[in-house]
Design a protein around this motif. Structure first.
Motif, short mmCIF file in Angstrom:
data_model
loop_
_atom_site.label_atom_id
_atom_site.label_comp_id
_atom_site.label_asym_id
_atom_site.label_seq_id
_atom_site.Cartn_x
_atom_site.Cartn_y
_atom_site.Cartn_z
N GLU A 167 33.53 72.69 -44.44
CA GLU A 167 32.76 72.17 -43.31
C GLU A 167 33.30 70.78 -42.95
N LEU A 168 33.79 70.66 -41.73
CA LEU A 168 34.36 69.40 -41.25
C LEU A 168 33.69 69.06 -39.92
N SER A 169 32.74 68.17 -39.97
CA SER A 169 32.02 67.81 -38.75
C SER A 169 31.55 66.37 -38.86
N GLY A 170 31.15 65.83 -37.72
CA GLY A 170 30.64 64.47 -37.72
C GLY A 170 30.97 63.74 -36.45
N LYS A 171 30.83 62.43 -36.53
CA LYS A 171 31.07 61.56 -35.38
C LYS A 171 32.56 61.42 -35.13
N THR A 172 32.93 61.39 -33.87
CA THR A 172 34.33 61.23 -33.49
C THR A 172 34.64 59.77 -33.17
N VAL A 173 35.92 59.48 -33.10
CA VAL A 173 36.40 58.13 -32.81
C VAL A 173 35.84 57.62 -31.48
N ASP A 174 35.69 58.53 -30.51
CA ASP A 174 35.21 58.11 -29.19
C ASP A 174 33.69 58.11 -29.07
N GLY A 175 32.99 58.32 -30.20
CA GLY A 175 31.54 58.25 -30.20
C GLY A 175 30.83 59.57 -29.99
N GLY A 176 31.59 60.65 -29.83
CA GLY A 176 30.99 61.97 -29.67
C GLY A 176 30.77 62.65 -31.01
N GLN A 177 30.64 63.97 -30.98
CA GLN A 177 30.47 64.78 -32.18
C GLN A 177 31.48 65.92 -32.13
N ALA A 178 31.96 66.34 -33.29
CA ALA A 178 32.87 67.48 -33.36
C ALA A 178 32.60 68.26 -34.64
N ASP A 179 32.82 69.57 -34.56
CA ASP A 179 32.67 70.45 -35.72
C ASP A 179 33.80 71.47 -35.65
N VAL A 180 34.67 71.47 -36.65
CA VAL A 180 35.83 72.38 -36.65
C VAL A 180 35.37 73.83 -36.58
N ALA A 181 34.19 74.14 -37.14
CA ALA A 181 33.67 75.52 -37.12
C ALA A 181 33.46 76.03 -35.69
N ASP A 182 33.23 75.11 -34.75
CA ASP A 182 33.03 75.51 -33.36
C ASP A 182 34.29 76.13 -32.74
N TYR A 183 35.43 75.91 -33.37
CA TYR A 183 36.70 76.40 -32.81
C TYR A 183 37.16 77.70 -33.46
N GLU B 228 50.47 64.98 -29.16
CA GLU B 228 49.86 65.06 -27.83
C GLU B 228 50.70 65.92 -26.89
N THR B 229 52.03 65.80 -26.96
CA THR B 229 52.90 66.61 -26.11
C THR B 229 52.72 68.10 -26.40
N VAL B 230 52.73 68.47 -27.69
CA VAL B 230 52.57 69.88 -28.06
C VAL B 230 51.17 70.36 -27.69
N TYR B 231 50.17 69.54 -27.90
CA TYR B 231 48.79 69.92 -27.55
C TYR B 231 48.70 70.27 -26.07
N GLN B 232 49.28 69.44 -25.22
CA GLN B 232 49.23 69.72 -23.78
C GLN B 232 49.92 71.04 -23.43
N ASP B 233 50.96 71.38 -24.19
CA ASP B 233 51.70 72.62 -23.93
C ASP B 233 50.95 73.87 -24.38
N VAL B 234 50.14 73.76 -25.44
CA VAL B 234 49.56 74.97 -26.05
C VAL B 234 48.04 75.09 -25.94
N LYS B 235 47.38 74.09 -25.40
CA LYS B 235 45.90 74.12 -25.40
C LYS B 235 45.33 75.27 -24.58
N ASP B 236 46.10 75.82 -23.64
CA ASP B 236 45.64 76.96 -22.86
C ASP B 236 46.01 78.30 -23.49
N GLN B 237 46.56 78.24 -24.72
CA GLN B 237 46.96 79.47 -25.43
C GLN B 237 46.03 79.75 -26.62
N GLY B 238 44.82 79.20 -26.58
CA GLY B 238 43.88 79.42 -27.67
C GLY B 238 44.15 78.54 -28.87
N VAL B 239 44.61 77.31 -28.60
CA VAL B 239 44.90 76.35 -29.67
C VAL B 239 44.08 75.09 -29.44
#
Length: 202
Positions: free
Chosen positions: A64-80, A105-116
């Motif tokens: 379980e990996l969840s909690g507050k994010t650097v930008d002040g939001g919340q994230a939970d790896v299980a949601d993905y 960041e470069t790779v993320y921009q390339d693959v984020k629309d491929q279910g990553v």
């Protein structure tokens, strides 16, 4: 040039080369993550490229990996779950982390629309402002959990592909299991090569 001066120059060159190699080795990983992956039948194989992989049927669940994010939001790896997740452990103070940030960041921009989905874990930064400055400097647009004491890293079981250094990168498959790990800074090419076989799984 005398023979003595020539020998001195060769010795100095060798010493300098040795010092440079030692510094490069030191910079390849900033620190131990305080976890242990040793002992027992680990079921993973580390290739010559420094990337360890596990066969699909032998993979461990990501904790379980969840909690507050650097930008002040919340994230939970299980949601993905259902997506391939690239999990990167970093610190703003870590030179290899700084070296690889734009590649991620470069790779993320390339693959984020491929279910990553990319997720960071920022650790050992005493103030969240340091982590925010890092994200701004390198244009990091994906979320990072803020984990100054490293408690999230300690949730991984011993003998699994756990993050043991900073930086560490894990690839989590669509079933929420850890498929691959490296304990080194990654170029774009190495990151793509690490991600590709897991992304190709059905």
């Amino acid at each position: 040039m005398s023979a003595a001066r020539s020998r001195t120059r060769v010795r100095f060159t060798l010493l300098t080369a040795g010092a440079v190699a030692a510094v490069a080795l030191t910079l390849s990983s900033c620190s131990s993550g305080g976890t242990s992956g040793g002992g027992g039948n680990t079921n993973f194989i580390t290739g010559a490229n420094g990337i360890a992989t596990v066969d699909k049927g032998e993979r461990a669940d990501v904790p379980e990996l969840s909690g507050k994010t650097v930008d002040g939001g919340q994230a939970d790896v299980a949601d993905y779950k259902g997506k391939v997740v690239v999990l990167n452990v970093w610190g703003s103070w870590c030179p290899p982390c700084r070296a690889e940030a734009k590649n991620f960041e470069t790779v993320y921009q390339d693959v984020k629309d491929q279910g990553v989905q990319f997720v960071g874990i920022n650790t050992r930064d005493a103030r969240v402002s340091l982590a925010r400055s890092f994200e701004k400097e390198f244009g990091v647009s994906y979320p990072s959990l803020y984990d100054p004491t490293g408690k999230l890293m300690l949730r991984f079981k011993k003998g699994t592909l756990n993050p043991q250094a900073i930086p560490s990168t894990l690839i989590i498959d669509r079933d929420g299991k850890v498929a691959a790990r490296t304990l080194q800074a990654l170029s774009e090419e190495k990151l793509r090569a690490m991600l590709k076989p897991v992304l190709a799984e059905k």
